[in-house]
Design an enzyme around this catalytic site. Sequence first.
Site, short mmCIF file in Angstrom:
data_model
loop_
_atom_site.label_atom_id
_atom_site.label_comp_id
_atom_site.label_asym_id
_atom_site.label_seq_id
_atom_site.Cartn_x
_atom_site.Cartn_y
_atom_site.Cartn_z
N ASP A 90 -4.49 -13.13 3.21
CA ASP A 90 -5.76 -12.44 4.04
C ASP A 90 -6.60 -12.84 3.03
O ASP A 90 -8.07 -12.33 3.31
CB ASP A 90 -5.35 -11.03 4.18
CG ASP A 90 -4.87 -10.40 3.44
OD1 ASP A 90 -4.44 -10.79 2.28
OD2 ASP A 90 -4.43 -9.02 3.45
N HIS A 140 0.56 -1.33 -0.08
CA HIS A 140 -0.05 0.10 -0.03
C HIS A 140 0.95 1.26 -0.13
O HIS A 140 0.24 2.37 -0.13
CB HIS A 140 -0.93 0.04 1.14
CG HIS A 140 -1.81 -1.09 1.11
ND1 HIS A 140 -2.93 -1.27 0.05
CD2 HIS A 140 -2.01 -1.99 2.12
CE1 HIS A 140 -3.70 -2.43 0.44
NE2 HIS A 140 -3.20 -2.71 1.69
N ASP A 165 -2.39 -10.53 -2.61
CA ASP A 165 -2.93 -10.07 -1.21
C ASP A 165 -4.20 -9.76 -1.38
O ASP A 165 -4.75 -9.35 -2.49
CB ASP A 165 -2.12 -8.83 -0.67
CG ASP A 165 -2.63 -8.36 0.60
OD1 ASP A 165 -1.95 -8.60 1.63
OD2 ASP A 165 -3.53 -7.73 0.64
N HIS A 181 -5.97 -7.21 -0.38
CA HIS A 181 -6.28 -5.92 -0.78
C HIS A 181 -5.58 -5.46 -2.02
O HIS A 181 -4.35 -5.98 -2.28
CB HIS A 181 -5.68 -5.03 0.37
CG HIS A 181 -6.60 -5.17 1.79
ND1 HIS A 181 -5.88 -6.23 2.59
CD2 HIS A 181 -7.77 -4.90 2.22
CE1 HIS A 181 -6.57 -6.31 3.62
NE2 HIS A 181 -7.48 -5.62 3.42
C1 SP5 Z 1 -0.95 -5.24 3.81
C2 SP5 Z 1 -2.53 -5.28 4.38
O1 SP5 Z 1 -3.06 -6.38 4.17
N1 SP5 Z 1 -3.02 -4.17 4.51
C3 SP5 Z 1 -4.54 -4.00 5.05
C4 SP5 Z 1 -4.87 -2.76 5.18
C5 SP5 Z 1 -6.17 -2.93 5.57
N2 SP5 Z 1 -6.81 -1.92 6.54
C6 SP5 Z 1 -8.09 -2.16 7.24
C7 SP5 Z 1 -9.07 -1.77 6.47
C8 SP5 Z 1 -10.67 -1.85 7.15
C9 SP5 Z 1 -11.44 -2.82 6.75
N3 SP5 Z 1 -12.71 -2.90 7.45
C10 SP5 Z 1 -13.28 -4.06 7.30
C11 SP5 Z 1 -14.28 -4.41 8.35
C12 SP5 Z 1 -14.42 -5.99 8.32
N4 SP5 Z 1 -15.41 -6.53 9.08
ZN ZN Z 2 -3.92 -7.33 2.53
#
Ligand code: SP5
Ligand code: ZN
Length: 375
Positions: free
Chosen positions: A290, A165, A201, A203
């Site tokens: 993930d 990211h 990943d 994301h």
């Molecule tokens: C490297 C990596 O995997 N970074 C991930 C960053 C994610 N940040 C969290 C985002 C908030 C997501 N909210 C989800 C609610 C689930 N119930």
């Molecule tokens: Zn991720």
Amino acid sequence: MKWFCTQLHQLHDPSVEVWAGTPGPATEVPARVEMIAAALDGDAAFTAGEVREHGRDPIEQVHEPALIRWLESAWAECRPHSAYPEIFPDTVRHAGMMEGLADQAEPTSSPLARLGYWCFDTMTPMVEGTYQAARGAVDVALSATDAVLSGDRAAYALCRPPGHHAARSAIGGFCYFNNAAVAASAMLEASGGPVAILDVDYHHGNGTQQIFYDRAEVLYVSLHGDPDRAFPYYTGRAAETGTGKGSGATRNFPLAARCTDQEYLAVLETALDVIAASGAAGLVVSLGLDTYELDAICDLGLTRDGFWRIGRRVERLGLPTVIVQEGGYHLAHLGINARSWLRGFIGAEPGSAGPQRHERSGGSLPPRHLLPQHL
Ligand code: SP5
Ligand code: ZN
């Protein structure tokens, strides 16, 4: 296969992150690395390699030098502004705030202005050891890259904090330096040939996409939860395919919730066809776990067996491959999932799982710190 890891990651040990304004226990924690390291340590198929320092120059190939300089002293200068071991921005420099204004320069006035200038979210805590840990993760990625450039078929970089990211001039999403982008850049420089990045990943790797968006010689291909519902929300749509000389060298495959192993592998075929057709001489994999069916912060449905099959299929591309760890938050199963993916890659049997628990949760390690009371 050689794998690379340092203890420096332990210096980045936040207890809190803020989601939608609500503080909660940190997700991206040192135990993640410990779980994976424990799974590989006891497996004769994996050999620990030596991590060497590579300095700042390779980082400057993909990040704005002013970002690197700021990160080095960010905690020290922000420390007076927080009563807690972490600090987060309270005011980010929203694009609309600056619209039509000429002066877009980095602020020099206030530590909080600088934090909000370089960091785009409230989930990327800065603690005292963040910079050292982030530098260590880059050295892990570059040491694995060296192994591959010296002739190893593949190597695994157990990086933490993760990186995909982090953009050229921004940190966020638990990421500070973009380990995979630094590895790809080093691979490109050493090999001269085109390089592909496969990001699996959950994301979208907005940072990696941004860094190489106008570059023809680095292909970025990502499978991820559809940004219509998933972080980082603003990037990762199929219509984003690169710009200028990089047109066509970015490919995004957004996925529906609950996507199964079988559905994922079908999309992966298309993604790998793109890589195979690109003439890439080397591959960097941004390996997030993930996508796991029990991962508490994501919603895809992959299994441990699916990870094995994905690793196996990626290997069949036949490219020299640096595998860089990104996300993955089901602590109790993180080690066996990483090991399964990597054993798939080397063509070894999946191996035994050991004891497993099956609730969708962060895992079975000791409870995390309680939140400060006033929060
Ligand atoms: C490297 C990596 O995997 N970074 C991930 C960053 C994610 N940040 C969290 C985002 C908030 C997501 N909210 C989800 C609610 C689930 N119930
Ligand atoms: Zn991720």
